[in-house]
Scaffold this active site. Structure first.
Site, short mmCIF file in Angstrom:
data_model
loop_
_atom_site.label_atom_id
_atom_site.label_comp_id
_atom_site.label_asym_id
_atom_site.label_seq_id
_atom_site.Cartn_x
_atom_site.Cartn_y
_atom_site.Cartn_z
N THR A 238 3.89 1.82 2.52
CA THR A 238 3.26 2.31 1.28
C THR A 238 3.74 3.74 1.01
OG1 THR A 238 1.35 3.07 2.55
CG2 THR A 238 1.18 0.90 1.52
N ALA A 239 4.81 4.16 1.73
CA ALA A 239 5.26 5.55 1.60
C ALA A 239 6.41 5.64 0.59
CB ALA A 239 5.66 6.08 2.97
N ARG A 240 7.61 5.36 1.03
CA ARG A 240 8.77 5.35 0.14
C ARG A 240 9.77 4.33 0.64
NH1 ARG A 240 6.13 7.60 -3.22
NH2 ARG A 240 6.57 9.60 -4.23
N GLU A 269 13.49 1.17 -6.75
CA GLU A 269 12.43 0.58 -7.58
C GLU A 269 12.46 1.17 -8.99
OE1 GLU A 269 9.13 1.88 -4.98
OE2 GLU A 269 8.56 3.25 -6.59
N HIS A 287 4.41 -0.64 -6.28
CA HIS A 287 4.11 0.80 -6.13
C HIS A 287 2.78 1.18 -6.81
CE1 HIS A 287 6.03 5.02 -5.49
NE2 HIS A 287 4.71 5.08 -5.39
N SER A 290 -1.53 4.61 -5.53
CA SER A 290 -2.49 5.55 -6.11
C SER A 290 -3.10 5.04 -7.41
CB SER A 290 -1.80 6.90 -6.36
OG SER A 290 -0.74 6.74 -7.29
C1 DGY Z 1 2.96 9.72 -5.05
O1 DGY Z 1 2.10 10.44 -5.55
O2 DGY Z 1 3.88 10.15 -4.37
C2 DGY Z 1 2.83 8.26 -5.32
O3 DGY Z 1 3.79 7.53 -4.64
C3 DGY Z 1 2.94 8.00 -6.81
O4 DGY Z 1 3.99 8.71 -7.30
#
Ligand code: DGY
Length: 321
Positions: A238-240, A269, A287, A290
């Site tokens: 869930t990071a990158r 993405e 994604h 948030s």
């Molecule tokens: C963040 O805040 O880094 C989330 O991945 C949404 O951009």
């Protein structure tokens, strides 16, 4: 009284956030929520004092080189800042802020969803039911991986990682982690520390990634490291996307080395590698870590607090460069 600062707003933001922007600044809103090209972005910034981008606006060294001298702050509507060339910003004397803390709960929720969705084959089940292909029940039908009492490994035991670990404890999971510096016992809350990623991996029935996509973390999870996980492990990201070698991940999913993966983020993405679509044991989200109304408001207000502080001559709370 001096004119209010001009702020270029990267994407359409929540109503309450745009209302505050309109009250306190001269915003240039993105009313149709289009993805700006680099040229459009720099043209919009020509007379601006600040920009409030999301992670979808790439502030590369080339873009930053073209920003006007008037532009003094990049107040990100995101916690991740890998879309901004921080060195280039520093070189231009542009301050950069992010929005930590306010999205940690929402993102940890999505990590749990990815873990459970992967472990219990949620996408497969959903597809089957929607296609009208669910014909019977049997003891062998849609058998997945039980996570209760298993080991939950975290790379990047920062704000989000610690909350994800706390939620995983709710499933009686044993927490393992690695981090450059060991946490103090209060923050560790019983989690077992491993000095390196290599030391951690053999102890992860579920591996959840919560580290930033810094240059040194690119392809952090590669074939050699996947091989160190126990057979049948589950990967959660869930990071990158940049921190996972996706070809290696797909190979591990196809071979059964990994039981499953739950992903919210991808390389390139939203144009994700279509090879993922052919793999059954991967649970895919777009994604949305948030993506709750409450969190998106809070991200906007946090970015605005940083702008307000800067233009009031104070140090913004969340300066990252
Ligand atoms: C963040 O805040 O880094 C989330 O991945 C949404 O951009």
């Amino acid at each position: 009284m001096p004119d209010k600062p001009i702020v270029v707003v990267g994407r359409k933001l929540p109503e309450a956030v745009e209302a505050r922007l309109a009250r306190d600044y001269r915003p240039k809103f993105n009313t149709d929520d289009r993805l700006y090209t680099a040229e459009e972005l720099t043209a919009l910034c020509a007379d601006a004092d600040a920009i409030m981008p999301c992670h979808t606006e790439h502030l590369s060294a080339e873009v930053i080189a073209q920003l006007p001298d008037s532009l003094k702050i990049i107040a990100n509507f995101s916690v991740g800042v890998d879309h901004v060339d921080l060195e280039a910003a520093k070189g231009r004397g542009i301050l950069v802020t992010n929005t930590p803390d306010v999205l940690s709960d929402a993102t940890a929720e999505i990590a749990m969803l990815c873990m459970l969705g992967a472990a219990r084959r949620a996408s497969e089940g959903d597809r089957l039911v929607r296609a009208g292909k669910w014909k019977t029940w049997s003891p062998a039908f849609m058998v997945g991986t039980q996570i209760t009492g298993k080991r939950f490994g975290v790379i990047g035991m920062g704000r989000v990682g610690r909350i994800a670990a706390k939620r995983a404890r709710g499933f009686d999971m044993e927490i393992h982690y690695t981090k450059r510096r060991r946490l103090d016992p209060a923050q560790e809350a019983g989690a077992i520390y491993h000095a390196s990623v290599e030391d951690l991996l053999p102890h992860c029935d579920v591996l959840s990634l919560h580290c930033p996509a810094t240059p040194e973390n690119l392809d952090l999870i590669n074939a050699a490291r996947l091989a160190l996980l126990p057979d049948g492990a589950i990967l959660v990201n869930t990071a990158r996307g940049a921190i996972v070698d996706e070809a290696a991940l797909m190979a591990a999913l196809r071979s059964g080395k990994l039981a499953a993966a739950g992903l919210d983020v991808y390389k390139g993405e939203p144009h994700i590698d279509p090879a993922f679509f052919e793999i059954e044991n991967v649970f895919l989200l777009p994604h949305i870590g948030s993506a709750t109304a409450q969190t998106r408001d809070a991200m906007g207000f946090r970015a605005l607090d940083n702008l307000d502080a800067f233009f009031a001559g104070r140090a913004p709370h969340d300066r990252v460069a």
